[in-house]
Design an enzyme around this catalytic site. Structure first.
Site, short mmCIF file in Angstrom:
data_model
loop_
_atom_site.label_atom_id
_atom_site.label_comp_id
_atom_site.label_asym_id
_atom_site.label_seq_id
_atom_site.Cartn_x
_atom_site.Cartn_y
_atom_site.Cartn_z
CD GLN A 144 -0.82 -87.11 49.80
OE1 GLN A 144 -1.66 -86.86 50.66
NE2 GLN A 144 -0.88 -86.58 48.59
CE LYS A 149 -4.65 -84.59 51.35
NZ LYS A 149 -4.13 -85.73 50.60
CG ASP A 189 -8.19 -90.41 49.11
OD1 ASP A 189 -8.75 -89.30 49.00
OD2 ASP A 189 -7.01 -90.61 48.77
#
Ligand code: NDP
Length: 286
Positions: free
Chosen positions: A99, A55, A122
């Site tokens: 994460q 990422k 997200d």
């Protein structure tokens, strides 16, 4: 972007993702500022470390200022919430990504709930999840967004199509079902308690598999000509990755299919970059 093999189109997620990343980089170049993305990584899970590095690299390649905050697995919920509050208040941070999974005993939901919805790249904050279910456009979870982009790229007509989503997780199945509903498909959301899964799948014009069970979906679960998107990533032995769909069997029947690897996987990071730019534009214009 697609190969035709024996009448079945192989949807090339790597190529679609590369094109999207190039578009994002061009967008960033025209912004006049560098959007900021911060990934919060708790603990030392090896798979998470690899994802976070990818990422970081992809974001920086696209001109996004990416940073990773690494915290020990022993961090308390209160300290993690303090980190999130700092990022919410930082004007240089446009996107925050926690994460997942978090190491036990940390609970993900209270931390996700604390992220500013405007920075929730997200798309997992209840405000963004609610907007999605209500049919509004907001920050949408990256993997489901990637699934929709692959369907669009393959030219699939969703209006009126029968879609079956296998798996009802908050991360993948539920948002995919909401996106397909918003795109006017008739959606069945199937899961581990569904009766006669194979029969449900056989009714699908569009089948999305997101269960995390290696090659569970067999060729005879698929209607001739159906479009199959395989979200699953299952490690077989030390090196091999397979999807939730038995690829060789499926492509003998399907009209189009995504491979694993090289299908949905590359789209997730590309969509994260796109979400970061979307969040940056919206926030800095506000
Ligand atoms: P979860 O484990 O959170 O959810 C799995 C879902 O599948 C659940 O709804 C579960 O049903 C259902 N399920 C499990 N076993 C069966 C079964 N035997 N029959 C029917 N349904 C079943 O997984 P995720 O949604 O997070 O991930 C799914 C897959 O996608 C995994 O392989 C994961 O690695 C992959 N993934 C890939 C990403 C990418 O970038 N390509 C990103 C995220 C995930 P129930 O709710 O009843 O328990």
């Amino acid at each position: 972007m697609n190969d035709i093999q024996g009448g079945c189109r192989i949807i090339d997620g790597k190529a679609v993702a590369a094109a999207l990343r190039a578009r994002v980089a061009a967008d960033v170049a025209g912004l006049g500022f560098r959007p900021g993305l911060t990934v919060v990584l708790v603990g030392g899970d090896p798979a998470s470390q690899i994802y976070v590095r990818s990422k970081d690299r992809a974001a920086n390649e696209a001109g996004i200022a990416a940073q990773t905050i690494r915290l020990p697995a022993s961090v308390s919920e209160a300290d993690l919430l303090t980190v999130i509050a700092g990022l919410n208040a930082d004007p240089e941070v446009d996107g925050i990504l926690l994460q997942l999974p978090l190491p036990a005993p940390l609970r993900a939901q209270p931390i996700i709930d604390a992220i500013d919805p405007a920075k929730d790249v997200d798309g997992l904050h209840p405000v963004n999840a609610g907007r999605l279910v209500n049919g509004h456009v907001g920050l949408v979870p990256c993997t489901p967004l990637g699934v929709m982009k692959l369907l669009a790229e393959a030219g699939v007509v969703l209006k009126g199509a029968r879609a079956v989503v296998l798996g009802r997780s908050v991360l993948v199945g539920r948002p995919v079902a909401a996106l397909l509903t918003n795109a006017d498909a008739t959606v069945t959301l199937a899961h581990s308690r569904t009766r006669d899964l194979a029969a449900e799948c056989r009714r699908a014009d569009v089948l999305i598999a997101a269960v995390g069970r290696a090659e569970m979906v067999r060729g005879d679960w698929i209607a001739p000509g159906a479009v199959v998107i395989d979200v699953g990533i299952n490690r077989i032995g030390p090196k091999q990755l397979v999807g939730d769909v038995a690829f060789e069997e499926a492509r003998a029947v399907a009209g189009a299919i995504t491979p694993v690897p090289g299908g949905v996987g590359p789209m997730t990071i590309a969509c994260l970059l796109e979400n970061t730019v979307l969040a940056a534009r919206a926030r800095r214009a506000a």
